[in-house]
Design an enzyme around this catalytic site. Structure first.
Site, PDB file in Angstrom:
ATOM      1  N   HIS A 126       2.814   9.270  23.210  1.00 29.15           N
ATOM      2  CA  HIS A 126       4.731   9.679  23.837  1.00 29.15           C
ATOM      3  C   HIS A 126       4.872   8.710  23.708  1.00 29.15           C
ATOM      4  CE1 HIS A 126       2.531  13.346  26.127  1.00 29.15           C
ATOM      5  NE2 HIS A 126       3.540  13.706  25.814  1.00 29.15           N
TER       6      HIS A 126
ATOM      7  N   CYS B  24       0.205   5.114  23.866  1.00 26.42           N
ATOM      8  CA  CYS B  24       0.403   6.197  24.557  1.00 26.42           C
ATOM      9  C   CYS B  24       1.382   7.519  22.936  1.00 26.42           C
ATOM     10  CB  CYS B  24       0.714   6.998  26.124  1.00 26.42           C
ATOM     11  SG  CYS B  24       1.218   8.573  26.682  1.00 26.42           S
TER      12      CYS B  24
ATOM     13  N   CYS C  55      -4.017  11.818  20.517  1.00 25.24           N
ATOM     14  CA  CYS C  55      -3.511  11.173  22.537  1.00 25.24           C
ATOM     15  C   CYS C  55      -4.727   9.807  22.241  1.00 25.24           C
ATOM     16  CB  CYS C  55      -4.335  12.488  22.765  1.00 25.24           C
ATOM     17  SG  CYS C  55      -4.099  11.823  24.711  1.00 25.24           S
TER      18      CYS C  55
ATOM     19  N   ASP D 277      -3.439  16.887  20.919  1.00 25.82           N
ATOM     20  CA  ASP D 277      -2.208  15.978  21.998  1.00 25.82           C
ATOM     21  C   ASP D 277      -2.644  17.018  23.134  1.00 25.82           C
ATOM     22  OD1 ASP D 277      -1.642  13.577  23.336  1.00 25.82           O
ATOM     23  OD2 ASP D 277       0.567  14.926  23.433  1.00 25.82           O
ATOM     24  N   SER D 278      -2.283  15.962  24.441  1.00 26.43           N
ATOM     25  CA  SER D 278      -2.349  17.131  25.713  1.00 26.43           C
ATOM     26  C   SER D 278      -0.631  17.787  25.910  1.00 26.43           C
ATOM     27  CB  SER D 278      -1.799  15.545  26.887  1.00 26.43           C
ATOM     28  OG  SER D 278      -0.885  15.320  26.915  1.00 26.43           O
TER      29      SER D 278
ATOM     30  N   GLU E 179       8.252  13.921  27.408  1.00 25.25           N
ATOM     31  CA  GLU E 179       8.520  15.906  27.457  1.00 25.25           C
ATOM     32  C   GLU E 179       9.889  16.012  27.443  1.00 25.25           C
ATOM     33  OE1 GLU E 179       5.498  17.940  27.124  1.00 25.25           O
ATOM     34  OE2 GLU E 179       4.344  16.031  26.216  1.00 25.25           O
TER      35      GLU E 179
END
Ligand code: DGL
Length: 269
Positions: free
Chosen positions: A186, A184, A75, A12-13, A152
């Site tokens: 996240h 997403c 992702c 993932d990023s 994050e």
């Protein structure tokens, strides 16, 4: 049956793909995994399709170089640019196929919301794939770019997160959707805030759970060979080191593995 001890590569990023890794660890305790977080280039969601494809290929090449047996693109933004089911001979799993199938199956009133990064919303990948399963579904989308830094930052259940969630999502709530795709990786970290806006009667679709089912099928059909005992180390590679990442990573996946979590700073270029 032959066993394959090579790890499964997951990328993932940033931290979001750990919500997918967590599900994989839960479902496949005998497997080894190597996680790549492209933290130096986060966020992907504000980048162009060409740039995301370039980063995705670099990440897949990096994982191939670490001798993985399969690649999980954890992702959604990167998954919009993955059109193949194999990359250089390795099975590749994107999160959009299983997520859209699950959403099409879950909705009863045929009204689905997709919340994602700007790049994922722009690609219309979910709308097309949900329609391929069930053309009568009405799909509503919204980009929620501030959710990524909140995840994050670790502000997963915070009054500010609740406020931002309300601001982004009130329009979708008014559409009377019964299913919301957390498109997403996240966003599952902000599940509590998102569920508060929509209410408990609305289903939230999580890519991690969806992709674990797909891998289970491929282990049964032996497209993928199982491992019979995991090693003692879970390797998390980051393109930029960060103590905040390490702290959150330990909190997120630490309870789902007995392996020692080891962080390594790497270059994928
Ligand atoms: N976690 C990524 C996704 O699933 C995106 C986060 C980012 O913008 O980098 O789309």
């Amino acid at each position: 049956m032959s066993f394959d001890p090579r790890p499964i590569g997951v990328f993932d990023s940033g931290i979001g793909g750990l919500t997918v890794l967590r599900e994989l660890l839960k479902n496949f305790p005998d497997e080894n995994f190597i996680y790549l977080g492209d933290t130096a280039r986060l966020p992907y969601g504000s980048k162009s399709a060409d740039t995301v494809r370039k980063y995705t290929e670099q990440n897949m090449n990096f994982l191939k170089g670490r001798d993985v047996k399969a690649i999980v693109v954890a992702c959604n933004t990167a998954s919009t640019q993955v059109f193949e089911t194999e990359y250089e001979g390795l099975p590749v799993y994107n999160v959009i196929d299983p997520g859209s199938e699950l959403a099409a199956r879950m909705t009863e009133n045929n009204r689905v919301a997709v919340i994602a990064t700007r790049a994922t919303v722009k690609s219309e990948s979910y709308t097309k794939k949900i329609h391929a399963h069930k053309p009568e579904v009405e799909v509503f989308s919204a980009a929620c770019p501030l959710f990524v830094p909140l995840a994050e930052e670790g502000w997963h259940d915070d009054p500010i997160t609740n406020l931002i969630a309300f601001r982004y999502l009130q329009g979708l709530k008014a559409q009377d959707v019964d299913t919301v795709v957390l498109a997403c990786t996240h966003y599952p970290l902000l599940k509590t805030a998102i569920q508060k806006v929509f209410g408990n009667h609305v289903n939230l679709v999580d890519s991690g759970e969806a992709i674990a089912k797909l891998l289970a099928q491929d282990f049964s059909s032996q497209r993928l060979n199982k491992n019979n005992k995991s090693g003692d180390k879970l390797l998390i590679c980051l393109t930029d080191a960060g103590t905040q990442f390490e702290k959150l990573a330990l909190a997120l996946v630490g309870d789902f593995t007995d392996q020692r979590i080891v962080f390594e700073t790497v270059s994928v270029i």
